[in-house]
Structures are given as structure tokens and as C-alpha cells.
Design an enzyme around this catalytic site. Structure first.
Site, PDB file in Angstrom:
ATOM      1  N   ASN A 170      38.777  47.521  42.346  1.00  0.00           N
ATOM      2  CA  ASN A 170      38.649  47.572  43.813  1.00  0.00           C
ATOM      3  C   ASN A 170      39.813  46.927  44.561  1.00  0.00           C
ATOM      4  OD1 ASN A 170      37.624  45.161  42.837  1.00  0.00           O
ATOM      5  ND2 ASN A 170      36.116  44.954  44.464  1.00  0.00           N
ATOM      6  N   GLY A 245      35.574  41.134  37.452  1.00  0.00           N
ATOM      7  CA  GLY A 245      34.863  42.391  37.187  1.00  0.00           C
ATOM      8  C   GLY A 245      33.372  42.164  37.263  1.00  0.00           C
ATOM      9  N   SER A 246      32.635  43.028  36.589  1.00  0.00           N
ATOM     10  CA  SER A 246      31.174  42.969  36.720  1.00  0.00           C
ATOM     11  C   SER A 246      30.588  41.824  35.890  1.00  0.00           C
ATOM     12  CB  SER A 246      30.564  44.292  36.274  1.00  0.00           C
ATOM     13  OG  SER A 246      30.876  44.508  34.918  1.00  0.00           O
ATOM     14  N   THR A 247      29.406  41.410  36.265  1.00  0.00           N
ATOM     15  CA  THR A 247      28.747  40.307  35.563  1.00  0.00           C
ATOM     16  C   THR A 247      28.480  40.682  34.112  1.00  0.00           C
ATOM     17  OG1 THR A 247      27.835  39.421  37.597  1.00  0.00           O
ATOM     18  CG2 THR A 247      26.661  38.860  35.567  1.00  0.00           C
ATOM     19  N   GLY A 250      31.599  40.350  32.162  1.00  0.00           N
ATOM     20  CA  GLY A 250      31.931  38.923  32.096  1.00  0.00           C
ATOM     21  C   GLY A 250      31.098  38.207  31.035  1.00  0.00           C
ATOM     22  N   GLU A 267      35.386  35.856  37.577  1.00  0.00           N
ATOM     23  CA  GLU A 267      35.075  36.196  38.976  1.00  0.00           C
ATOM     24  C   GLU A 267      34.223  37.453  38.920  1.00  0.00           C
ATOM     25  OE1 GLU A 267      35.986  34.508  41.612  1.00  0.00           O
ATOM     26  OE2 GLU A 267      37.328  33.113  40.605  1.00  0.00           O
ATOM     27  N   CYS A 301      33.385  42.679  46.132  1.00  0.00           N
ATOM     28  CA  CYS A 301      32.477  41.751  45.424  1.00  0.00           C
ATOM     29  C   CYS A 301      31.707  40.878  46.403  1.00  0.00           C
ATOM     30  CB  CYS A 301      33.278  40.895  44.462  1.00  0.00           C
ATOM     31  SG  CYS A 301      34.685  40.112  45.267  1.00  0.00           S
ATOM     32  N   GLU A 475      39.599  30.751  41.891  1.00  0.00           N
ATOM     33  CA  GLU A 475      40.973  31.191  42.109  1.00  0.00           C
ATOM     34  C   GLU A 475      41.408  30.646  43.463  1.00  0.00           C
ATOM     35  OE1 GLU A 475      40.586  35.560  41.329  1.00  0.00           O
ATOM     36  OE2 GLU A 475      41.546  35.027  39.440  1.00  0.00           O
TER      37      GLU A 475
END
Ligand code: NAD
Length: 497
Positions: A170, A245-247, A250, A267, A301, A475
Site C-alpha cells: 500500500n 504487512g498483515s498480522t 507477521g 508493523e 493500516c 518506526e
């Protein structure tokens, strides 16, 4: 006059310079297997470019180049690193138009967003981290249990080594910059794996970094899909994985990284509450809710996808949302008026539409939107859902599209409980003219960032990251330096006891 999308898409190979190749060390290479993947324009569904599908062998080569480059980059004077980071920012800025074009063609987002947000975010990140490169300091820490003057004790913040960075589709260039700039400022080298959906700006930016004077091997790019990412996570030569990215991905990365005790920061997804109290400037709050919910088609996000409105303001807010979204042109990201672009892929469009249809089937009211557009590309109208139950999927799961749930509330305690009731904790917004309410909400909401009377403001100085299933670590800000360094304690006896 309509924009000639095909003509712009035809420029991609020229802009890339090394079409079909990725930068590893001082070479531009295809995947050693010869495999490729195709990236396409979500606004038309048509193919844009082929990029290498890197395998474990290519990842291994990139990691060994990065390891080799680390031996000199870590010893480069901090101000020299700072100067290179600043030149990278200047070079990205000088090529901002072509990079914005690539970003819009690859992600579908409006050109104005690519130029105004993504490019600026990347450029500002390199400038900000340039300023921190010579400030990666340990501290003098006199021993608490010894007489003074006997020991000299201090900490050093040392670079970790090779950073494996994995990014989503994204905000490809912005997210890559949020990882590369602080990693380099601290003296690390990088192997970056962009998303298979949107690899183009990362490849071009890596070339521009070399032009700006970054030594070869300090930043390497391996294009590919989840299997390429897996090879990077498993590689024993990688000291840290920084992932956005996605949970679910992750969680998988954290499990695999544990085998080598590779450091990880994550993240991840969100389901962020945006709360409007009736005493707020309602017109400003409506604009904030539109931006928070529908900017970049909600593929954000930190999207304020759960809108809570104090009951007396509900009708006015809903009407305002409806009017504002009706006035937003939906179209290809290159069309100059476009406010809402396409979703990233046909598969993702099915996913977003599936959530709305399931909610509709459960009796949830579709206040507006709730349909695809009958045209080429993957377009979905901005949508508001009313009356979803607190345990429904649309309240609890990240839809990652232009879909807002709108829920009325009656008091602050009720709305804070509701705001905290999902497994995510990335961002939150609150709109009120009562400063005490704003502080109370900010203190009690479970989120890594809280916006008061605004939504979505992001800045290199502001730490960014989530609580709960929205991730680990931060971050941006000075906190980012701690994500890319390890503290070492040095204790030297200099006197007698
Ligand atoms: P994703 O998890 O599907 O993919 C992200 C990246 O991981 C891609 O490069 C992909 O190729 C790679 N990958 C996939 N499987 C892997 C594996 N097993 N091992 C290693 N790498 C693997 O996410 P996406 O669909 O690209 O992005 C959307 C998600 O990203 C949303 O959940 C969104 O909330 C999140 N996001 C979070 C932030 C943040 O700052 N918290 C920012 C942007 C996006």
C-alpha cells in the site's frame, strides 16, 4: 481530455532502466532460476512489468553482498553517512515525478497522493534520518554500586548488521524508506523484499540511491513473493527482520525468526477507532472521517475504519459523509480529478465486497456505497455500514478497503471500551472541543498513535507502531535508532578500590 493510461504505462520499462532485473551488490540480475512475476495496473487490470521472482539462492547472494558491504559501511564516518542520506533525499526529489507515476501505476492510488504523500514521506524520512546519523549515541553510565573514579562505564549503540526488510503493497516507497533510512543511519546494510504487487518504485529508488553515492551492496533488492520473504527470514546471515504487512504474516515471521533468534520488528494491521463527540467541530470531523476512512481507498493500516459518533451528532455526520463521498470522483489514479482509486487486485476487491455482502446478509444497513463499479479495474464505492453488532466481522477484522462502520455512542466510558474491544491497537482519532475529554481518551485508548481533532498526520519525528496484534516496535522518531542498534556495555577499571 482523458489521460492516455497506456502511453504512461508504456514508459515503465524506460523509467526502470534495467527492466526485469533487481540490484544485488554492484550488478543488476535476473532470478538465478529465470523465474519472473508480473505486476499490473489495478486501474486497468493490465500488465505493467515483469520482475524477477527471487529464490533462496538469490536471497543468499544478496545477504552475502550486504554482509560484505557491512564491514565498510559500519565504519564510514557518521557525517559521511549523513551526507549520503541527504543526497538520496535530493535524488528522490529530483525524480519525484517519475517515481510518483510508477507508484500510481503500480498501486492505483491517485497521482496527487503518490506525489503529495508517498514521495514526500520518503524524501523527508531520508532527510530526518540524515540528521540523526551522527547522533547514534550510547551514554556514560557511572556504576551505581561502586565508589566513583574506580570504573569508567559506558554503553555503545552498535549496528546490528544485515537488515532483512519486507514491505507491503500500500505504501511501497514510503515503507521502504522508513526501514532503509534509519537502518543506514545506524550503520547497517539492507536486503529489501518489496511486495509482489508493487515492486517498481523500490527497484527504481535503489538505482537512484546508487546514483546518489551509496556504495554498492549497502542496499540490495530481492523481488518476489511470500516464498522470497520466507527465504530472507530463514537466512542465518540476517541479523534483523523489519516487516510491515498483515498480522497473520507477521505472526508467521515471528515464529520462523525464533529459530535463529533473529530480531524482529513488526508493523501490522489495524482496525482503528475514530471518535466524534457531539461538542466537536462537526464539519471538520466529517472531513477527518472521510479522509480517515476513504483516503487511498481505505487501503491504509491506520485507516479510521470504525467511526463512533455521539448520538446527537449521528444524523448530521452520516449526511455529511454521504455528501462528501458523492462529491469524490472515482477513477484511474492518473486522471487529474480522481479522489478514490481502485483496490489493489481483483482478489482483494472480492474480499472487500465479501465483507459488505456478509454484513448485509446479517441485516446490517448499508447507509451508502456497498457496490463495485461496472468498469475495467478493481473499483469499489466508499461505503458506510450502520448497525453492525460489536462481535461482527466488520467491526473486528481489518477489511482494508473503503468501508466504514458507523456506531452511535452515549458516553465517554462506553466509547473507550468499544474502541479498545478489538485485538488491534495501531491508531485512534478523537474529535472534541473539550480538552479534558481529549486527554482522557488519549490516555485510555489502546493505540500507538492518537490524533486529536485531526486524523492521519504522520511525520518522521513521530514514533509509529502498534499495540496488541498491530505489532512490535516503533518506526520513525529517535525510537527508530533503537530498532536498528544493539546496546553494548563497556566497563573499564581505571582506579583502585
Ligand atoms: P502481507 O502480509 O500479505 O504481505 C506483506 C509482505 O510480506 C509482502 O512483501 C509479501 O510478499 C511478504 N510475505 C508474505 N508471506 C510471507 C512469509 N511467510 N514470510 C515472509 N514474507 C512474506 O501484507 P499486504 O497484503 O502486502 O499488506 C497489507 C497489510 O499491511 C495490512 O494488514 C496493513 O494493515 C498492513 N500495513 C501495516 C502498516 C503499519 O505501519 N502498521 C503499514 C502498511 C501496511
Amino acid at each position: 481530455m482523458a489521460v492516455n493510461v497506456a502511453e504512461h504505462a508504456g514508459r515503465v520499462a524506460d523509467i526502470l532502466g534495467h527492466p526485469g532485473k533487481m540490484p544485488i551488490g554492484d550488478e543488476w540480475v535476473a532470478a538465478s532460476s529465470g523465474a519472473t512475476l508480473t505486476t499490473s495496473d489495478p486501474g486497468t487490470g493490465r500488465a505493467l512489468a515483469e520482475v524477477p521472482l527471487a529464490g533462496a539462492e538469490d536471497v543468499d547472494r544478496a545477504v552475502s553482498e550486504a554482509r560484505q558491504a557491512f564491514t565498510t559501511w559500519r565504519r564510514t564516518a557518521p557525517l559521511e553517512r549523513a551526507a549520503i542520506l541527504w543526497r538520496i533525499a535530493d535524488t528522490l526529489e529530483a525524480h519525484a515525478d517519475e517515481l510518483a507515476l510508477l507508484e500510481t501505476l503500480d498501486t492505483g492510488k491517485p497521482l496527487e497522493h503518490s506525489r503529495g504523500y508517498d514521495l514526500n514521506s520518503a524524501i523527508n524520512e531520508f532527510r530526518y534520518m540524515s540528521g540523526l546519523a551522527a547522533r547514534v549515541n550510547g551514554r556514560l553510565s557511572p556504576l551505581s554500586t561502586m565508589p566513583s573514579g574506580v570504573f569508567h562505564s559506558y554503553t555503545r549503540l552498535e549496528p546490528l548488521g544485515v537488515i532483512g526488510a519486507i514491505t507491503p503493497w500500500n505504501f511501497p516507497l514510503a515503507n521502504a524508506s522508513w526501514k532503509i533510512a534509519p537502518a543506514l543511519a545506524c550503520g547497517n546494510t539492507v536486503v529489501l523484499k518489496p511486495s509482489e504487487e508493487t515492486p517498481l518504485t523500490t527497484i527504481r529508488a535503489a538505482e537512484l540511491m546508487l546514483q546518489a553515492g551509496l556504495p554498492a551492496g549497502v542496499v540490495n533488492v530481492v523481488t518476489g513473493d511470500g516464498s522470497t520473504g520466507q527465504a530472507l527470514v530463514r537466512h542465518p546471515g540476517v541479523n534483523k527482520i523489519t516487516f510491515t504487512g498483515s498480522t497473520s504474516t507477521g505472526q508467521e515471521i515471528a515464529r520462523v525468526a525464533a529459530e535463529n533468534m533473529t530480531r524482529v520488528s513488526l508493523e501490522l494491521g489495524g482496525k482503528s477507532p475514530n471518535v466524534i463527540f457531539a461538542d466537536a467541530d462537526i464539519e471538520a470531523a466529517i472531513l477527518g472521517a472521510v479522509g480517515g476512512g476513504f483516503w487511498d481507498s481505505g487501503e491504509v493500516c491506520s485507516s479510521g475504519s470504525r467511526l463512533y459518533v455521539e448520538r446527537p451528532a449521528l444524523d448530521r455526520v452520516l449526511e455529511g459523509l454521504r455528501k462528501a463521498t458523492e462529491a469524490m470522483p472515482i477513477g484511474h489514479g492518473l486522471e487529474p480529478d480522481t479522489a478514490i482509486g481502485p483496490l489493489i487486485s481483483a482478489r482483494h476487491l472480492d474480499r472487500v465486497s465479501g465483507y459488505v455482502e456478509e454484513a448485509r446478509g446479517e441485516g446490517v444497513e448499508v447507509a451508502f456505497g456497498g457496490e463495485r463499479l461496472d468498469r475495467e479495474g478493481h473499483f469499489y464505492r466508499p461505503t458506510a455500514l450502520l448497525g453492525a453488532s460489536p462481535d461482527s466481522k466488520v467491526i473486528n477484522e481489518e477489511i482494508f478497503g473503503p468501508v466504514l462502520t458507523v456506531v452511535p455512542f452515549d458516553d465517554a466510558t462506553e466509547v473507550i471500551d468499544a474502541a479498545n474491544a478489538t485485538s488491534y491497537g495501531l491508531a485512534a482519532g478523537v474529535w472534541t472541543s473539550d480538552i479534558a475529554k481529549a486527554h482522557h481518551f488519549s490516555e485510555n485508548v489502546e493505540a500507538g498513535v492518537v490524533w486529536v481533532n485531526s486524523y492521519g498526520v504522520v511525520d518522521p519525528t513521530m514514533p509509529w507502531g502498534g499495540l496488541k496484534k498491530s505489532g512490535w516496535g516503533r518506526e520513525n522518531g529517535e525510537q527508530a535508532l533503537h530498532e536498528f542498534t544493539e546496546a553494548k556495555a563497556v566497563c573499564m577499571q581505571v582506579g583502585s578500590l
